[in-house]
Write an enzyme that holds these catalytic residues in place. Structure first.
Site, short mmCIF file in Angstrom:
data_model
loop_
_atom_site.label_atom_id
_atom_site.label_comp_id
_atom_site.label_asym_id
_atom_site.label_seq_id
_atom_site.Cartn_x
_atom_site.Cartn_y
_atom_site.Cartn_z
N GLY A 1 0.80 -1.21 0.00
CA GLY A 1 0.00 0.00 0.00
C GLY A 1 0.84 1.27 0.00
CG ASN B 1 -5.56 4.40 8.70
OD1 ASN B 1 -5.96 5.51 8.34
ND2 ASN B 1 -4.43 4.24 9.35
CG HIS C 1 0.01 -6.35 5.12
ND1 HIS C 1 0.06 -6.00 6.44
CD2 HIS C 1 0.20 -5.23 4.42
CE1 HIS C 1 0.29 -4.70 6.53
NE2 HIS C 1 0.38 -4.21 5.32
CB CYS D 1 1.66 3.33 10.37
SG CYS D 1 1.09 2.05 9.29
CB SER E 1 -2.18 -3.01 1.24
OG SER E 1 -1.35 -3.80 2.05
CB THR F 1 12.74 -9.95 -10.04
OG1 THR F 1 13.91 -9.78 -10.82
CG2 THR F 1 12.18 -11.35 -10.22
#
Lengths: 385, 387
Positions: free
Chosen positions: A71, A151, A203, A327, A201, A239
């Site tokens: 995210g 959130n 997770h 966070c 996101s 990658t």
């Protein structure tokens, strides 16, 4: 000890099937998707299928789906990439003051680099006013970024109206939506009408950490953030995280397939939790709005306690919650969201966020209410401020 | 030519009859810190110095020895035969290992071995001239040289040009054992370090008050012990579950006396553990006047409940000075991690600043002190922390 995990807005338990998909990608389909041999093609196929699946969940096409590291990268890329590519058209960008740090911090950086930023205020329930948005749109506006679900308090922004307001003012303005807490939890705007960029996101939806999606409408040009081998049509080199992509694809499938059922379940659990709290515990202030809030988030202030102490007290009884957002919890200091919606210092200081998942049972909720009642009462005896 | 480290110890050399004891402690500790890099390290005690022979990498040796209390200087040296040709060649090698270009040097010779035919100034002159004629970009300056090349002529000749300062003090353990009251803050690790430096073996005690403080605060104290163990070797940390005691105190004490009561309880518990562990003193990070609980009166009130001396090495230090030491010894960055230490919750709005001892006693009347102390002692968790 009984464990009840109520911190699903921070991160979720990876679902068994998603973990299995990731495991297979790591052990069986481990080729580099850019390699020319069969092993490479196997891996590439996983990505291709995942891209198509996720596109279909968003009601869009596969060529509009880009895989990122999560995210934060999706938000960073969308905002910086858009601002950079539209620099010549104008330097006014708009967001709200209750965004996630992965949006707000990018806006601050752009502000220092000379962009003019408007931060929309929200009302006491955490909603923006579309009229405010209409008023601040100018000739110079090139980007608007608004989160779908907050959130911390769970308010659902009127994204559809915002898109309409923006596009009817000037269809060239790019509209970015941070949908990290929304995807799989609520019904998104059909076919993402009016949305040019959208972040997801992994997770937060029971996929592994380190994988995310940025939807980029096919005619929207944004600059890359990461340069290199030219993966993802040259817009996001590096990658590909094949195990992450496999896990994300599986988890996204599960969550969209079950959304209706899980939503009803979480809504009822949330109501049970809310009613229980209000009934059993005096001096509680709800920070999550009554209507238009996500089914999985409940934020409440337990006046006369401190969020951090309550969190640890609950942890001692096997219940995992958070104060505001995980966070920012390392930085100390109050939540910018609660502050922005006008909560008092005491309310900010005593806030707890419960975030649910479909793994929770009614029994779990009852245990939480019971424990919470005891711990709040105990802490109130000692916290004297 | 043989490489070795000349280790000098300052204060120990002044000891009288006890000197062999101190030297033995020091050699043991040196062996202990070098062994992980070289199992075959050899130490030799000569003329009030230790010769250390090891194949371990020089940076590792220097890094390890810099943390050994008792050491004043470490000189990475080269030894050679007592003949002037050998001395000249070896001296040249030693200089060449330096970053010498554009620098000045001087040669300083000592000659305890008087059987060597040349006198010190003659050795200086000959070696100096030899180096000058063999190396470009180096000049002589006898007053304030960048590089000082030391030559010591003893049973062999030792040549060195580097003097790495050690921490000084006395070898760990030679003055006994103490219990140190460690919080997660800046001061207590510094106080602990300073007492360790005086040769004291430390067993820290931490008062954990979950859920009022987080388990991360406990991890932080363990991390601090890791840093301190770098100076002393393995440290035994005692973590006391202080929550219930704290609650009792919170319930039964007038608010303004909370902090004093807490501190008295902590000292009582520490005193008890000290007794059990054969420690002879307590250590705290108090500095006079820093906060309300660090006034003379408050200190007297905590002193009263201890049966053994409480060492307060920081008593006369400013916060800035304490922070400087914390940075130097490597505890600062851990200490400033933002997890609240000992219960910032139980801070009275208006703490009693100058409590009279009779008031303190009165405030404590409703607390069953004995019960709380034994409750704290019961639930102790022990961590053996290695660097």
């Amino acid at each position: 000890m009984r464990q009840v995990y109520l911190d699903n807005s921070s991160t979720t338990r990876v679902s068994d099937n998603a973990a299995k998909s990731a495991f297979e990608a790591m052990t069986l389909y481990y080729g580099n998707p850019s390699s020319m041999h069969r092993k490479g093609i196997e891996a590439e196929k996983i990505i291709k299928e995942a891209r198509e699946k996720i596109a279909s969940f968003l009601g869009r096409t596969a060529n509009e789906i880009y895989f990122t590291s999560g995210g934060t990268e999706s938000n960073n890329w969308a905002i910086r990439g858009a601002a950079l590519s539209l620099k010549r058209r104008g330097n006014h960008i708009i967001t709200t003051n209750i965004e996630h740090p992965s949006v707000l911090e990018v806006f601050k950086v752009l502000e220092r680099q000379g962009y003019k930023v408007t931060y929309l205020n929200t009302d006491e329930d955490g909603f923006i006013d579309i009229n405010d948005l209409k008023k601040v749109l100018t000739e110079d506006t090139v980007l608007v970024s608004i989160m779908y679900v907050n959130n911390e308090i769970g308010s659902i922004q009127p994204i559809s109206e915002a898109a309409e307001a923006i596009k009817s003012y000037n269809k060239n303005i790019l509209f970015h939506v941070d949908a990290v807490q929304a995807f799989g939890k609520i019904d998104l705007v059909p076919a993402l009408a009016g949305i040019d960029l959208l972040s997801v996101s992994g997770h937060k939806i029971h996929a592994p950490k380190g994988i995310g999606v940025l939807f980029v409408r096919d005619n929207a040009n944004i600059e890359p953030l990461i340069y290199g081998g030219g993966q993802e049509k040259g817009l996001r080199s590096g990658t590909e995280n094949v195990p992450g992509i496999a896990g994300l694809s599986c988890a996204a499938w599960e969550i969209t397939q079950n959304m209706k059922e899980w939503k009803i379940k979480m809504k009822s659990l949330k109501k049970r939790l809310k009613d229980g709290i209000l009934e059993k515990i005096p001096d509680v202030v709800l920070n999550t709005p009554e209507i238009n809030s996500a089914p999985h988030i409940l934020n409440a202030s337990f006046i006369g306690t401190r969020g951090e102490i309550l969190l640890h007290a609950l942890e001692g009884k096997g219940i995992f919650v958070s104060t505001g957002s995980a966070c920012s919890s390392h930085k100390g200091g109050a939540s910018h969201v609660l502050k922005a919606v006008g909560k008092s210092l005491e309310e900010q200081d005593s806030a707890i966020r419960f975030s649910l998942s479909h793994f929770i049972s009614e029994d779990d909720i009852d245990y939480v209410i019971e424990t919470l009642t005891e711990e709040v009462c105990e802490i109130r005896k000692f916290v004297r401020r | 030519m043989e490489r070795l480290y000349l280790i000098s110890f300052g204060e120990i050399a002044l000891k009288g009859e006890n000197r062999p004891f101190f030297e033995r402690m020091l050699t043991q500790r040196i062996k202990q810190v070098i062994m992980p890099y070289d199992k075959n390290v050899q130490l030799k005690n000569v003329h009030g110095r230790i010769y250390c022979f090891t194949q371990a990498p020089k940076e590792k040796v220097a890094e390890a020895l810099k943390k050994v209390f008792g050491i004043v200087y470490i000189c990475p040296a080269v030894s050679c035969e007592n003949n002037i040709e050998d001395i000249k060649n070896t001296a040249l090698e030693v200089i060449k290992e330096q970053d010498y270009y554009g620098k000045t040097f001087k040669v300083e010779t000592r000659r305890p071995n008087k059987s060597f035919p040349l006198k010190s100034p003659e050795v200086n002159a000959q070696v100096g001239a030899y180096i000058l004629s063999n190396i470009e970009g180096l000049k002589v300056n006898v007053h304030d040289p960048d590089i000082r090349l030391d030559i010591e002529i003893r049973e062999k000749t030792f040549i060195y040009s580097e003097k790495i300062p050690g921490p000084g003090g006395l070898p760990i353990g030679c003055t006994g054992k103490a219990i140190s009251l460690l919080s997660g803050g800046i001061d207590s690790p510094v106080a602990t370090y300073m007492i360790m430096k005086r040769g004291v073996e430390i067993e820290p005690i931490y008062f954990h008050s979950f859920p009022f403080t987080t388990d991360r605060a406990k991890e932080k104290v363990i991390d601090l012990c890791k840093v301190l163990a770098g100076y002393s070797g393995k440290i035994r940390l005692h973590v006391v579950n202080f929550t219930e005691a704290l609650k009792e105190i919170g319930k039964n004490t007038p608010e303004e006396f909370l902090t004093i009561m807490m501190r008295r309880m902590m000292v009582r518990v520490a005193d008890k553990i000290a007794e059990e562990r054969g420690a002879k003193a307590l250590v705290t990070g108090e500095s006079l006047g820093q906060v309300a609980s660090q006034t003379m009166e408050a200190i007297a009130a905590t002193n009263e409940v201890a049966s053994m001396p409480i060492f307060r090495p920081l008593i006369g230090f400013d916060k800035i000075e304490i922070m400087d030491i914390a940075r130097k010894i490597g505890t600062y960055d851990i200490s400033i991690e933002p997890y609240a230490d000992c219960c910032s919750v139980f801070v009275p709005k208006h703490p009693k600043i100058r409590p009279a001892i009779c008031e303190v006693h009165k405030a404590e009347e409703d607390i069953d002190v004995e019960k709380l102390v034994s409750m704290c002692i019961e639930g102790i968790e022990i961590f053996d922390v290695t660097p």
